[in-house]
Design an enzyme around this catalytic site. Structure first.
Site, PDB file in Angstrom:
ATOM      1  N   ASP A   2      -8.828  10.365  -8.939  1.00 33.54           N
ATOM      2  CA  ASP A   2      -8.722   9.195  -7.946  1.00 33.54           C
ATOM      3  C   ASP A   2      -8.345   9.510  -6.626  1.00 33.54           C
ATOM      4  O   ASP A   2      -8.652   9.203  -5.561  1.00 33.54           O
ATOM      5  CB  ASP A   2      -7.827   8.120  -8.578  1.00 33.54           C
ATOM      6  CG  ASP A   2      -8.305   7.220  -9.593  1.00 33.54           C
ATOM      7  OD1 ASP A   2      -9.249   7.256  -9.787  1.00 33.54           O
ATOM      8  OD2 ASP A   2      -7.414   6.734 -10.413  1.00 33.54           O
ATOM      9  N   GLU A  61      -3.387   1.322  -0.331  1.00 30.94           N
ATOM     10  CA  GLU A  61      -1.873   0.249  -0.026  1.00 30.94           C
ATOM     11  C   GLU A  61      -1.414   1.265   1.128  1.00 30.94           C
ATOM     12  O   GLU A  61      -1.654   2.558   1.205  1.00 30.94           O
ATOM     13  CB  GLU A  61      -0.992   0.383  -0.907  1.00 30.94           C
ATOM     14  CG  GLU A  61       0.063   1.389  -1.474  1.00 30.94           C
ATOM     15  CD  GLU A  61      -0.583   2.561  -2.274  1.00 30.94           C
ATOM     16  OE1 GLU A  61      -0.598   3.792  -2.005  1.00 30.94           O
ATOM     17  OE2 GLU A  61      -1.217   2.128  -3.224  1.00 30.94           O
TER      18      GLU A  61
END
Length: 253
Positions: free
Chosen positions: A43, A114
């Protein structure tokens, strides 16, 4: 049917080996000439690839040669063209962070998952939170706080007990990290159009750093965050294994 594919891989040996095997089977072109970009890694590498390729028109299809691989598809060498032809596309808008450090220097960064603020010393952080110019929380005493996109809601946000957001929802998750005061405050759901500002209270005693997808800024004075609709990250997933399904499945595991 052949496709112009650019194969990119992390530095991990397993990813480099996979890249060599796939290039031997399907060929390789530079990303600027590609119809699709295949990213091999985990990821973290997928996030770096999306950031690096955001100005190119080709979508990105990830295959997991890392650990969790939430943003990746399963790895296979033999049926790639069929999988690419059947793949479903998700479009993600990143968060745009503007941060001022205590020396007066301005920093800008984009975050697909985020933007988080974290205490940078032994004392808990004190943050003032303003949304769309209106003061919403005069003092949050905590280890930190974060603003998450739906795509990032199963990452750090979820670990901090924030909500999992459906990928198509026009909301952002504002989540406290180990809140001490108000003790029961867990955060808020905000419209995607919201502009969120964090001001650091008492930064001499309680220094704070900001992190946007692993781009870190130290000794922060304030941070402003908003979703950037002008930037679109196109990600391809195998049918039935897209982000929407993964977000739902994560809540039942």
């Amino acid at each position: 049917m052949s496709q112009k594919i650019a194969f990119l891989a992390s530095d991990a040996p397993v990813a480099q080996t996979a890249r060599a095997a796939l290039i031997g089977r399907y060929g390789d072109v530079p990303p600027e000439q590609a119809e699709v970009i295949v990213a091999l890694g985990g990821d973290g590498y997928m996030l770096r690839t999306l950031h690096a390729m955001q100005n190119l028109p080709a979508p990105v299809y990830g295959m997991n040669r890392g650990t969790i691989g939430f943003l990746m598809n399963e790895y296979s060498e033999t049926d790639l063209l069929d999988r690419l032809a059947a793949a479903e596309e998700e479009v993600i808008n990143p968060l745009a962070m503007t941060a001022m450090d205590r020396s007066g220097r301005m920093h800008k960064a984009l975050a697909i998952n985020e933007v988080s603020l974290l205490r940078a010393g032994p004392q808990a952080a004190k943050l003032k939170i303003t949304v769309d110019g209106r003061l919403r929380l005069a003092e949050l005493v905590c280890d930190g706080a974060l603003l998450s996109t739906p795509a990032g809601s199963t990452a750090y946000n979820y670990s901090a007990h924030g909500p999992i957001l459906p990928i198509g929802s026009d909301v952002l998750a504002l989540t406290a990290i180990a809140a001490f005061r108000p003790r029961r405050w867990r955060g808020a759901l905000l419209p995607k159009t919201a502009r969120v500002r964090f001001d650091v209270v008492d930064p001499d005693k309680r220094p704070v750093m900001a992190d946007a997808d692993s781009i870190s800024i130290t000794d922060i004075d304030w941070v402003e965050i908003r979703s950037d609709p002008e930037i679109e990250h196109r990600i391809l997933f195998d049918p039935g294994h897209g982000l929407e399904e993964r977000l739902i499945s994560e809540q039942f595991t």
